[in-house]
Design a protein around this motif. Structure first.
Motif, PDB file in Angstrom:
ATOM      1  N   SER A   1      45.820 101.972  11.393  1.00 15.57           N
ATOM      2  CA  SER A   1      45.251 102.754  10.299  1.00 15.57           C
ATOM      3  C   SER A   1      43.762 103.016  10.529  1.00 15.57           C
ATOM      4  N   GLU A   2      43.075 102.047  11.097  1.00 11.92           N
ATOM      5  CA  GLU A   2      41.653 102.223  11.374  1.00 11.92           C
ATOM      6  C   GLU A   2      41.440 103.161  12.557  1.00 11.92           C
TER       7      GLU A   2
ATOM      8  N   GLN B   1      30.517 112.752   6.089  1.00 10.98           N
ATOM      9  CA  GLN B   1      31.927 112.384   6.065  1.00 10.98           C
ATOM     10  C   GLN B   1      32.288 111.526   7.277  1.00 10.98           C
TER      11      GLN B   1
ATOM     12  N   ARG C   1      41.572 106.664  11.237  1.00 18.37           N
ATOM     13  CA  ARG C   1      40.366 106.982  10.460  1.00 18.37           C
ATOM     14  C   ARG C   1      39.184 107.276  11.388  1.00 18.37           C
TER      15      ARG C   1
ATOM     16  N   HIS D   1      33.818 107.629   7.399  1.00 15.04           N
ATOM     17  CA  HIS D   1      35.024 107.234   8.119  1.00 15.04           C
ATOM     18  C   HIS D   1      34.778 106.072   9.087  1.00 15.04           C
TER      19      HIS D   1
ATOM     20  N   GLU E   1      38.937 106.963  19.089  1.00 18.00           N
ATOM     21  CA  GLU E   1      40.225 106.271  19.054  1.00 18.00           C
ATOM     22  C   GLU E   1      40.407 105.342  20.249  1.00 18.00           C
TER      23      GLU E   1
ATOM     24  N   THR F   1      39.496 110.694  12.939  1.00 15.55           N
ATOM     25  CA  THR F   1      39.014 111.728  12.022  1.00 15.55           C
ATOM     26  C   THR F   1      37.494 111.817  12.060  1.00 15.55           C
TER      27      THR F   1
END
Length: 332
Positions: free
Chosen positions: A199-200, A303, A203, A307, A188, A206
């Motif tokens: 928003s990115e 996953q 993601r 992302h 982040e 995550t």
């Protein structure tokens, strides 16, 4: 005709970032006193490490167009903070050795370890504030919650030692905090420095949490199946110490009857005799625990890759995907 330029490989890209971090870290405390405190901090910062968290931050920042020079203070902040947690972890766990050298509380004393860790946490905030032209409020909006979540995860991990009924779901929640919080923050923070949309950023955060799950489960797995020389410490140490890991908790959930009673000694007796480690490994293999752990590592890594879709198609993004694959295979 313009001279041709050789494209740097992902491996070389990551190695170059690691060198930048290794070179810059000791300078964080150059010339500071008293030596009785700063020598301990320098001892930690010079001890080495893979520098995974700061490299991830730099790669994300680079992918969005930020320069390494601009993002480096934030990367150093993340690495200094990570090392602060290790100093206090070693003290809490009474570990004598870290990265081939004596831990701070052994080389100096417990009081120095507490102070060195406290100082490193403060230094990390100072470094975060040194990012040129940064939105400090946005950086702190990531950093402050990370500190709280990581400490909560550490507390949960400690509480598991005395709790009999710990589930795999509870374990993963703890990992999301203790291990995943700082990895998530690294992703982040890099996206904040690169000016990514909110928003990115979420993601990518995550993605960091998923990397934390994959990394920890792989660590749990290697504690049982790695070669002693490769692992650097006695294989099966988690079983001997009665630690609740992904593997031990799944064995307790899956085993029945006599098998369950055999594994229950991990909880009732506080661990297994080292002589029982080979049998524990065989029993876990028969229960399919190792294959389940490997599948979980693959799934969480895949996953995490998914992302990363918002990232621009750059050499830094390519290096980021390369690094995640190396971490999954424990080849980095």
């Amino acid at each position: 005709m313009a001279p041709s330029t050789k494209r740097v490989s992902s491996e070389e890209h990551v190695a170059a970032l690691r060198t930048r971090i290794d070179d810059a870290l000791p300078r964080v405390v150059d010339g500071r006193s008293p030596a009785s405190l700063y020598d301990a901090v320098e001892h930690v910062l010079r001890a080495g490490g893979k520098r995974v968290r700061p490299i991830l931050l730099l790669l994300v920042a680079e992918a969005y167009g930020a320069s390494v020079d601009r993002a480096l203070p934030a990367a150093l902040a993340v690495e200094v903070f990570h090392n602060f947690t290790l100093v206090h972890d070693d003290l809490m766990d009474e570990d004598d050795e870290r990265r081939g050298g004596a831990t701070v509380h052994v080389k100096w004393d417990p009081g120095t370890a507490v102070l060195a860790g406290d100082l490193m946490m403060g230094l990390s905030y100072d470094l975060l504030g040194q990012v040129d032209g940064a939105d400090v409020e946005a950086l702190h909006a990531v950093y402050h919650p990370m500190v709280e979540r990581l400490c909560a995860g550490q507390a949960l991990d400690a509480s598991f030692e005395t709790e009999e009924a710990v589930t795999v779901a509870s374990y993963l929640d703890m990992i999301d905090q203790k291990t995943g919080a700082l990895l998530s923050a690294a992703f982040e923070l890099g996206s904040v420095l690169g000016g990514a949309p909110a928003s990115e950023r979420a993601r990518l955060g995550t993605a960091g949490r998923l990397v934390g799950r994959a990394f920890q489960i792989q660590d749990d797995l290697l504690d049982l199946i790695a070669d002693d020389e490769e692992w650097g410490r006695g294989v099966g140490g988690d079983l001997v110490q009665g630690k609740k890991t992904f593997l031990t908790l799944r064995a307790l959930e899956r085993a029945e009857g006599e098998e369950h009673a055999w594994f229950a000694r991990l909880v009732t007796d506080g661990g297994l005799p080292r002589a029982d480690v080979p049998e524990a490994r065989d029993r876990m293999a028969d229960l399919g625990i190792f294959e389940e752990a490997r599948a979980a590592v693959r799934t969480y890594t895949e996953q995490a890759h998914d992302h990363l879709d918002p990232l621009p198609d750059t050499a830094a993004t390519e290096a980021l995907h390369w690094l995640l694959d190396r971490l999954q295979a424990r080849e980095y």
